[in-house]
Design a protein around this motif. Sequence first.
Motif, PDB file in Angstrom:
ATOM      1  N   ASN A 170       0.971  -1.303   0.025  1.00 46.68           N
ATOM      2  CA  ASN A 170      -0.045   0.111  -0.063  1.00 46.68           C
ATOM      3  C   ASN A 170       1.087   1.327  -0.025  1.00 46.68           C
ATOM      4  O   ASN A 170       1.854   1.107  -0.172  1.00 46.68           O
ATOM      5  CB  ASN A 170      -1.094   0.089   1.203  1.00 46.68           C
ATOM      6  CG  ASN A 170      -0.173  -0.016   2.483  1.00 46.68           C
ATOM      7  OD1 ASN A 170       0.513   0.805   2.899  1.00 46.68           O
ATOM      8  ND2 ASN A 170      -0.381  -1.311   3.095  1.00 46.68           N
ATOM      9  N   CYS A 171       0.524   2.435  -0.008  1.00 45.17           N
ATOM     10  CA  CYS A 171       1.123   3.607   0.084  1.00 45.17           C
ATOM     11  C   CYS A 171       1.901   3.920   1.224  1.00 45.17           C
ATOM     12  O   CYS A 171       2.790   4.584   1.099  1.00 45.17           O
ATOM     13  CB  CYS A 171       0.150   4.606  -0.456  1.00 45.17           C
ATOM     14  SG  CYS A 171       1.079   6.427  -0.848  1.00 45.17           S
ATOM     15  N   THR A 172       1.143   3.465   2.343  1.00 49.17           N
ATOM     16  CA  THR A 172       1.957   3.677   3.672  1.00 49.17           C
ATOM     17  C   THR A 172       3.157   3.168   3.854  1.00 49.17           C
ATOM     18  O   THR A 172       4.019   3.781   4.161  1.00 49.17           O
ATOM     19  CB  THR A 172       0.704   3.421   4.597  1.00 49.17           C
ATOM     20  OG1 THR A 172      -0.662   3.937   4.612  1.00 49.17           O
ATOM     21  CG2 THR A 172       1.249   3.783   5.920  1.00 49.17           C
ATOM     22  N   TYR A 201      -4.027  12.819   4.824  1.00 50.71           N
ATOM     23  CA  TYR A 201      -4.364  11.401   5.383  1.00 50.71           C
ATOM     24  C   TYR A 201      -3.690  11.111   6.278  1.00 50.71           C
ATOM     25  O   TYR A 201      -2.258  11.294   6.075  1.00 50.71           O
ATOM     26  CB  TYR A 201      -4.662  10.259   4.246  1.00 50.71           C
ATOM     27  CG  TYR A 201      -5.243   9.046   5.098  1.00 50.71           C
ATOM     28  CD1 TYR A 201      -6.520   9.197   5.455  1.00 50.71           C
ATOM     29  CD2 TYR A 201      -4.693   7.861   5.065  1.00 50.71           C
ATOM     30  CE1 TYR A 201      -7.181   8.030   6.236  1.00 50.71           C
ATOM     31  CE2 TYR A 201      -5.107   6.869   5.666  1.00 50.71           C
ATOM     32  CZ  TYR A 201      -6.364   6.871   6.173  1.00 50.71           C
ATOM     33  OH  TYR A 201      -6.871   5.802   7.057  1.00 50.71           O
ATOM     34  N   SER A 222      -0.824   5.288  -4.273  1.00 51.86           N
ATOM     35  CA  SER A 222      -1.655   4.183  -3.731  1.00 51.86           C
ATOM     36  C   SER A 222      -2.644   3.792  -4.708  1.00 51.86           C
ATOM     37  O   SER A 222      -3.247   4.447  -5.479  1.00 51.86           O
ATOM     38  CB  SER A 222      -2.507   4.989  -2.545  1.00 51.86           C
ATOM     39  OG  SER A 222      -3.426   4.102  -1.999  1.00 51.86           O
ATOM     40  N   HIS A 260      -5.582   2.166  -3.222  1.00 49.07           N
ATOM     41  CA  HIS A 260      -6.697   1.997  -2.203  1.00 49.07           C
ATOM     42  C   HIS A 260      -7.894   2.201  -3.095  1.00 49.07           C
ATOM     43  O   HIS A 260      -7.813   2.966  -4.048  1.00 49.07           O
ATOM     44  CB  HIS A 260      -6.681   2.884  -1.197  1.00 49.07           C
ATOM     45  CG  HIS A 260      -7.711   2.744  -0.015  1.00 49.07           C
ATOM     46  ND1 HIS A 260      -8.859   3.576  -0.193  1.00 49.07           N
ATOM     47  CD2 HIS A 260      -7.879   2.014   0.970  1.00 49.07           C
ATOM     48  CE1 HIS A 260      -9.606   3.338   0.945  1.00 49.07           C
ATOM     49  NE2 HIS A 260      -8.954   2.421   1.443  1.00 49.07           N
ATOM     50  N   LYS A 297      -8.832   5.540  -4.362  1.00 49.49           N
ATOM     51  CA  LYS A 297      -8.063   6.225  -5.417  1.00 49.49           C
ATOM     52  C   LYS A 297      -8.535   5.984  -6.744  1.00 49.49           C
ATOM     53  O   LYS A 297      -9.458   5.200  -7.067  1.00 49.49           O
ATOM     54  CB  LYS A 297      -6.542   6.063  -5.335  1.00 49.49           C
ATOM     55  CG  LYS A 297      -5.829   5.688  -3.753  1.00 49.49           C
ATOM     56  CD  LYS A 297      -6.325   7.071  -3.248  1.00 49.49           C
ATOM     57  CE  LYS A 297      -5.317   7.417  -1.892  1.00 49.49           C
ATOM     58  NZ  LYS A 297      -5.818   6.741  -0.844  1.00 49.49           N
ATOM     59  N   ASP A 304      -5.965  -2.936  -2.344  1.00 49.27           N
ATOM     60  CA  ASP A 304      -4.795  -2.129  -1.927  1.00 49.27           C
ATOM     61  C   ASP A 304      -3.600  -2.361  -2.389  1.00 49.27           C
ATOM     62  O   ASP A 304      -3.506  -3.448  -3.270  1.00 49.27           O
ATOM     63  CB  ASP A 304      -4.989  -2.858  -0.273  1.00 49.27           C
ATOM     64  CG  ASP A 304      -5.203  -1.778   0.739  1.00 49.27           C
ATOM     65  OD1 ASP A 304      -4.954  -0.391   0.810  1.00 49.27           O
ATOM     66  OD2 ASP A 304      -5.953  -2.261   1.744  1.00 49.27           O
ATOM     67  N   GLY A 305      -2.764  -1.427  -2.410  1.00 56.11           N
ATOM     68  CA  GLY A 305      -1.664  -1.501  -3.000  1.00 56.11           C
ATOM     69  C   GLY A 305      -1.031  -0.288  -3.134  1.00 56.11           C
ATOM     70  O   GLY A 305      -1.370   0.775  -2.803  1.00 56.11           O
TER      71      GLY A 305
HETATM   72  O1  AKG Z   1      -5.724   2.841   4.328  1.00 55.90           O
HETATM   73  C1  AKG Z   1      -6.469   3.792   3.706  1.00 55.90           C
HETATM   74  O2  AKG Z   1      -7.819   4.163   4.044  1.00 55.90           O
HETATM   75  C2  AKG Z   1      -5.773   4.815   2.798  1.00 55.90           C
HETATM   76  C3  AKG Z   1      -4.319   4.560   2.926  1.00 55.90           C
HETATM   77  C4  AKG Z   1      -3.825   4.298   1.513  1.00 55.90           C
HETATM   78  O3  AKG Z   1      -4.226   4.885   0.774  1.00 55.90           O
HETATM   79  C5  AKG Z   1      -2.514   3.655   1.392  1.00 55.90           C
HETATM   80  O4  AKG Z   1      -1.880   3.163   2.344  1.00 55.90           O
HETATM   81  O5  AKG Z   1      -2.259   3.119   0.129  1.00 55.90           O
END
Ligand code: AKG
Length: 409
Positions: free
Chosen positions: A53-55, A80, A180, A182, A185, A191-192
Amino acid sequence: MIPIIKPTMDGAEAEAARRVILSGWVTQGPEVAAFETEFAAFTGAPHAAAVSNCTTALHLALLAAGVKPGDEVVTVSHSYIATANSVAYCGAIPVFVDIDPATYNIDPTLIEHAFSAKTSAILVVHQMGLPCDMAAVVDIAKARGLPLIEDAACASGSEIFWNGQWEKVGKVHGDVACFSFHPRKIMSTGDGGMLTTKHADWAARFKLLRQHGMSVPDTVRHGSAQVIFETHPVLGYNYRMTDIQAAVGREQLKRLPGIVARRRALAARYAELLGEAPWLGLVREPSYARTNWQSFCVRLPNSADQRTVMQAMLDAGVSTRRGIMCAHREDVYASQPLRMSLPESEAAQDHAIVLPLYPQMTDEDQQKVASTLIEATRSKSRAQDSNPGIRGEIWWRPRIGASLIESER
Ligand SMILES: O=C(O)CCC(=O)C(=O)O
Ligand SMILES: C[C@H]1O[C@H](OP(=O)(O)OP(=O)(O)OC[C@H]2O[C@@H](n3cnc4c(=O)[nH]c(N)nc43)[C@H](O)[C@@H]2O)[C@@H](O)[C@@H](O)[C@@H]1N
């Protein structure tokens, strides 16, 4: 009910997932590698690495940039919470800079005021898909010799005017950009995430750290005629994307130009429909940016109660979201001293709302959203409550000096 977003997927994504499931190899493998190659080609970046994921992408980007415990990373609160959290995962402190209310992005003129001897990186966000003023930020980062990380979670397909031409976000204009996938997006893998970088050694590090810091990947051992024993020389993580997700991502990437074009048309239609309500503040693209309109954000009159407007719209069958959150107002960061006040970030959270926007929206849907919003705010449209300038003029209120809150450190 008109939802805030709908993923744009059909049988092509389902077939891609099916193909991988039936192939017998489902975790990070050939589909992930192909997705990376295709995403790099799309953005124009020399290297790409897919993650969970982007995090996790942001975490790896900060580690590659050398951010370590006790460091400070200059970023925005108005994002976020994953943006600030990724800094905290490194044991570092996010130092928050206020935003420009016209763009909801970091105000480059304030960045200098956030620096200290402990600053080790700058982390900017392309909020809601609108690229931030990268030319200004790159100059600041270069002058200070600081690595520059782009949180491009929302910005797949957005463009920046760079050296006389339009370039994709992620080409890379800083050192590394994080995306991201998610479902909120505009392209999704459930997720990714994806990192794009100009540094070959950083890309190699992302690929090492995303899989436990393992010296020889499972794919290589799987295909080897020789027995290979792997080692774990560094602390790594399980931040892999699966091949099922990557196969879906490859289909989504094919659709991305069409999705962006459709979102731009829908955003233009919203601007037209809301044009009759001058008390609503709309985002206008600065000359250096073309957004993908991940979110269509509207500034309400100050006297309008955000929750009341959102509830009225929900009652009418229209889902909305409040303005982007501010990390410094959450308990997890509340005890951390601020280096500057963040009035524009707070005002944007409290007085903006995000409208539904997805390719499947009909003109009837958009008319309903617009008329519901106009009706819910019309009584608040007194001239003194309007937000002059949010429609595109730079709305500037100096706040360095008296309002500066010095860090207690
Ligand atoms: O977990 C979410 O709600 C968004 C976080 C996100 O976009 C990510 O980590 O790719
Ligand atoms: C502009 C900001 O937009 C998004 O933040 P946000 O606060 O609007 O996001 P949230 O409200 O948490 O978004 C979650 C919503 O996203 C939708 N959603 C989330 N997952 C799904 C899904 O799988 N299918 C469908 N149909 N919808 C999904 C749901 O409506 C869910 O309530 C995030 O993308 C942020 O990263 C971004 N800064």
